[in-house]
Design a protein around this motif. Structure first.
Motif, PDB file in Angstrom:
ATOM      1  N   ASN A   1     -17.896   9.798   6.142  1.00 16.16           N
ATOM      2  CA  ASN A   1     -17.533  10.932   5.055  1.00 16.16           C
ATOM      3  C   ASN A   1     -16.778  10.089   4.019  1.00 16.16           C
ATOM      4  O   ASN A   1     -16.497   8.844   4.209  1.00 16.16           O
ATOM      5  N   ASN A   2     -16.614  10.680   2.823  1.00 16.49           N
ATOM      6  CA  ASN A   2     -15.699  10.147   1.766  1.00 16.49           C
ATOM      7  C   ASN A   2     -14.437  10.523   1.569  1.00 16.49           C
ATOM      8  O   ASN A   2     -13.599  10.379   0.548  1.00 16.49           O
ATOM      9  N   THR A   3     -13.765  11.289   2.583  1.00 22.12           N
ATOM     10  CA  THR A   3     -12.525  11.540   2.487  1.00 22.12           C
ATOM     11  C   THR A   3     -11.401  10.351   2.617  1.00 22.12           C
ATOM     12  O   THR A   3     -11.734   9.295   3.102  1.00 22.12           O
ATOM     13  N   VAL A   4     -10.136  10.555   2.220  1.00 23.34           N
ATOM     14  CA  VAL A   4      -9.357   9.636   2.142  1.00 23.34           C
ATOM     15  C   VAL A   4      -8.024   9.736   2.634  1.00 23.34           C
ATOM     16  O   VAL A   4      -7.634  11.030   2.872  1.00 23.34           O
ATOM     17  N   SER A   5      -7.291   8.603   3.038  1.00 23.02           N
ATOM     18  CA  SER A   5      -5.883   8.601   3.345  1.00 23.02           C
ATOM     19  C   SER A   5      -5.210   7.614   2.340  1.00 23.02           C
ATOM     20  O   SER A   5      -5.767   6.868   1.643  1.00 23.02           O
ATOM     21  N   PHE A   6      -3.899   7.592   2.164  1.00 28.14           N
ATOM     22  CA  PHE A   6      -3.315   6.592   1.481  1.00 28.14           C
ATOM     23  C   PHE A   6      -1.942   5.981   2.355  1.00 28.14           C
ATOM     24  O   PHE A   6      -1.325   6.948   3.065  1.00 28.14           O
ATOM     25  N   LEU A   7      -1.437   5.074   1.911  1.00 26.29           N
ATOM     26  CA  LEU A   7      -0.161   4.584   2.524  1.00 26.29           C
ATOM     27  C   LEU A   7       0.788   3.930   1.233  1.00 26.29           C
ATOM     28  O   LEU A   7      -0.098   3.301   0.373  1.00 26.29           O
ATOM     29  N   ILE A   8       1.934   4.008   1.425  1.00 27.67           N
ATOM     30  CA  ILE A   8       2.960   3.412   0.212  1.00 27.67           C
ATOM     31  C   ILE A   8       3.719   2.624   0.828  1.00 27.67           C
ATOM     32  O   ILE A   8       4.554   3.062   1.970  1.00 27.67           O
ATOM     33  N   ASN A   9       4.042   1.566   0.239  1.00 26.91           N
ATOM     34  CA  ASN A   9       5.175   0.575   0.668  1.00 26.91           C
ATOM     35  C   ASN A   9       5.900   0.148  -0.448  1.00 26.91           C
ATOM     36  O   ASN A   9       5.500  -0.137  -1.619  1.00 26.91           O
ATOM     37  N   ALA A  10       7.033  -0.437  -0.259  1.00 28.02           N
ATOM     38  CA  ALA A  10       8.016  -0.799  -1.131  1.00 28.02           C
ATOM     39  C   ALA A  10       8.904  -1.980  -0.788  1.00 28.02           C
ATOM     40  O   ALA A  10       9.343  -2.255   0.234  1.00 28.02           O
ATOM     41  N   GLU A  11       8.987  -2.775  -1.699  1.00 26.00           N
ATOM     42  CA  GLU A  11       9.579  -4.345  -1.670  1.00 26.00           C
ATOM     43  C   GLU A  11      10.716  -4.163  -2.792  1.00 26.00           C
ATOM     44  O   GLU A  11      10.469  -3.828  -4.054  1.00 26.00           O
ATOM     45  N   PRO A  12      11.967  -4.796  -2.572  1.00 26.44           N
ATOM     46  CA  PRO A  12      12.931  -5.072  -3.528  1.00 26.44           C
ATOM     47  C   PRO A  12      12.355  -5.962  -4.738  1.00 26.44           C
ATOM     48  O   PRO A  12      12.075  -6.942  -4.523  1.00 26.44           O
ATOM     49  N   LEU A  13      13.108  -5.754  -5.739  1.00 23.92           N
ATOM     50  CA  LEU A  13      13.024  -6.686  -6.983  1.00 23.92           C
ATOM     51  C   LEU A  13      14.314  -7.070  -7.639  1.00 23.92           C
ATOM     52  O   LEU A  13      15.351  -6.164  -7.382  1.00 23.92           O
ATOM     53  N   GLU A  14      14.643  -8.221  -7.743  1.00 22.72           N
ATOM     54  CA  GLU A  14      16.051  -8.718  -8.071  1.00 22.72           C
ATOM     55  C   GLU A  14      16.221  -8.158  -9.519  1.00 22.72           C
ATOM     56  O   GLU A  14      17.389  -7.839  -9.830  1.00 22.72           O
ATOM     57  N   SER A  15      15.425  -8.201 -10.624  1.00 19.34           N
ATOM     58  CA  SER A  15      15.595  -7.931 -11.769  1.00 19.34           C
ATOM     59  C   SER A  15      15.121  -6.480 -12.159  1.00 19.34           C
ATOM     60  O   SER A  15      14.427  -6.067 -11.503  1.00 19.34           O
ATOM     61  N   THR A  16      15.576  -5.783 -13.257  1.00 20.48           N
ATOM     62  CA  THR A  16      15.234  -4.588 -13.645  1.00 20.48           C
ATOM     63  C   THR A  16      14.021  -4.669 -14.588  1.00 20.48           C
ATOM     64  O   THR A  16      12.908  -4.463 -14.586  1.00 20.48           O
ATOM     65  N   LEU A  17      14.880  -4.932 -16.017  1.00 21.37           N
ATOM     66  CA  LEU A  17      13.666  -5.042 -17.097  1.00 21.37           C
ATOM     67  C   LEU A  17      13.358  -6.425 -17.048  1.00 21.37           C
ATOM     68  O   LEU A  17      13.393  -7.327 -16.295  1.00 21.37           O
ATOM     69  N   TYR A  18      12.421  -6.598 -17.972  1.00 16.27           N
ATOM     70  CA  TYR A  18      11.439  -7.963 -18.177  1.00 16.27           C
ATOM     71  C   TYR A  18      12.401  -9.079 -18.615  1.00 16.27           C
ATOM     72  O   TYR A  18      13.230  -8.950 -19.624  1.00 16.27           O
ATOM     73  N   SER A  19      12.021 -10.237 -18.181  1.00 11.62           N
ATOM     74  CA  SER A  19      12.602 -11.711 -18.861  1.00 11.62           C
ATOM     75  C   SER A  19      11.697 -12.474 -18.979  1.00 11.62           C
ATOM     76  O   SER A  19      10.586 -12.677 -18.106  1.00 11.62           O
ATOM     77  N   ILE A  20      11.892 -13.469 -19.571  1.00  8.49           N
ATOM     78  CA  ILE A  20      10.854 -14.687 -19.601  1.00  8.49           C
ATOM     79  C   ILE A  20      11.263 -16.021 -18.570  1.00  8.49           C
ATOM     80  O   ILE A  20      12.599 -16.320 -18.469  1.00  8.49           O
ATOM     81  N   ASN A  21      10.467 -16.338 -17.854  1.00  8.74           N
ATOM     82  CA  ASN A  21      10.428 -17.607 -16.949  1.00  8.74           C
ATOM     83  C   ASN A  21      10.394 -18.813 -17.936  1.00  8.74           C
ATOM     84  O   ASN A  21       9.571 -19.111 -18.500  1.00  8.74           O
ATOM     85  N   GLN A  22      11.917 -19.484 -17.932  1.00  3.02           N
ATOM     86  CA  GLN A  22      11.678 -20.596 -18.954  1.00  3.02           C
ATOM     87  C   GLN A  22      11.262 -22.027 -18.254  1.00  3.02           C
ATOM     88  O   GLN A  22      11.027 -22.756 -18.975  1.00  3.02           O
ATOM     89  N   LYS A  23      10.827 -21.799 -16.916  1.00  3.03           N
ATOM     90  CA  LYS A  23      10.379 -23.116 -16.425  1.00  3.03           C
ATOM     91  C   LYS A  23       9.041 -23.591 -16.637  1.00  3.03           C
ATOM     92  O   LYS A  23       8.165 -22.629 -17.061  1.00  3.03           O
ATOM     93  N   GLU A  24       8.704 -24.589 -16.359  1.00  5.46           N
ATOM     94  CA  GLU A  24       7.311 -25.192 -16.527  1.00  5.46           C
ATOM     95  C   GLU A  24       6.246 -24.437 -15.769  1.00  5.46           C
ATOM     96  O   GLU A  24       6.726 -23.956 -14.470  1.00  5.46           O
ATOM     97  N   TYR A  25       5.279 -24.146 -16.446  1.00  8.88           N
ATOM     98  CA  TYR A  25       4.258 -23.201 -15.821  1.00  8.88           C
ATOM     99  C   TYR A  25       2.881 -24.033 -16.159  1.00  8.88           C
ATOM    100  O   TYR A  25       2.421 -23.744 -17.198  1.00  8.88           O
TER     101      TYR A  25
END
Length: 279
Positions: A104-128
């Protein structure tokens, strides 16, 4: 803890025994960022998830509204004390039964969460540093533009990057054009023109890609073009950066022997944070 069909429960490994996401990669997912009990760009994530489910012929439950999805995500984040800043993933998978042909094509879902250190966005200044990944290619098709749990190409390319002391790899499609990075969309600045591959080339239809395109088009003296990018174009670029919802913008500082500036990326991150604060 996970959120399983709207109920917060302890993790149960038995979920994997007949799980079609585990057995066949028969699942789609979205990864969202929460800041101050707000799900950033929820509408864009929701409609991309609905589109993905339709593409793979999943049955969408009647109560699976944007409001319901938002409530389930935030309920889990609050239960885990992660509502201030977190990364949350919702995976929707077809229910058990059948082999390649589902019962059949019925569905289930699951949600998981992980902490983030920062809130708003910032630029990573390291070499990439990045390079091309050429062992396997992204198919130039609709399935490549949605987020499914079939990510074996990204996994093998990530191993390649790690083995070669790279921070990321750029993926090519079957026409040998640059499509995206391992964890996000690619943008290229050359002169006063900002380029990104069109979704028709096989790149992910990224939520952050959409935000950056909108912000860039409001900037003066900057032309924004969705256009094919060849590997040769990278050597002539002034700036390269990667976008995704969790990191925002990640500037590329080095591709092979070519080094790049990060000026536009810094401006766009500033504009992105201002947009988030005002909405």
């Amino acid at each position: 803890m996970i959120n399983f069909n709207g109920i917060i429960v302890s993790h149960d490994s038995n979920l994997l025994i007949q799980n079609r996401a585990f057995l066949f990669g028969d699942a789609v997912f979205e990864t969202v960022k929460i800041i101050d009990s707000r799900i950033l760009f929820l509408e864009d994530h929701y409609f991309r998830l609905m589109s993905s489910m339709r593409v793979v012929r999943m049955e969408i439950p009647m109560d699976f509204t944007m409001e319901y999805l938002g409530e389930q995500i935030l309920d889990l984040a609050k239960a885990r004390n992660l509502a201030n800043s977190s990364r949350v993933r919702i995976t929707v998978y077809r229910n058990e039964g059948g082999y390649y042909l589902p019962q059949n094509n019925t569905v289930s879902f699951l949600i998981n969460a992980e902490p983030l250190e920062s809130t708003l966005y910032s630029i990573n200044q390291k070499e990439y540093k990045v390079d091309l990944y050429t062992d396997f290619y992204v198919a130039k098709q609709l399935l490549s533009s949605i987020k499914t749990t079939n990510k074996i190409l990204n996994i093998t390319a990530s191993i390649f990057a790690n083995e070669n002391e790279l921070d990321n790899c750029l993926l090519l499609n079957d026409s040998k054009n640059v499509v995206e990075a391992l964890q996000g969309n690619i943008f290229m600045l050359k002169g006063n023109t900002l380029f990104t591959p069109p979704v028709s080339e096989g790149c992910l239809n990224g939520v952050m890609r959409k935000q950056i395109l909108a912000l860039a088009r409001k900037m003066e003296n900057l032309e924004v073009v969705e256009q094919i990018i060849s590997p040769f174009d990278l050597q002539k670029a002034d700036e390269l950066f990667i976008t995704n919802v969790i990191k925002g913008i990640q500037p590329i500082t080095k591709y092979r022997k070519k080094e790049f500036i990060t000026d536009l990326a810094k401006i766009l991150v500033k504009n992105l944070n201002e947009f988030i604060r005002s909405n």
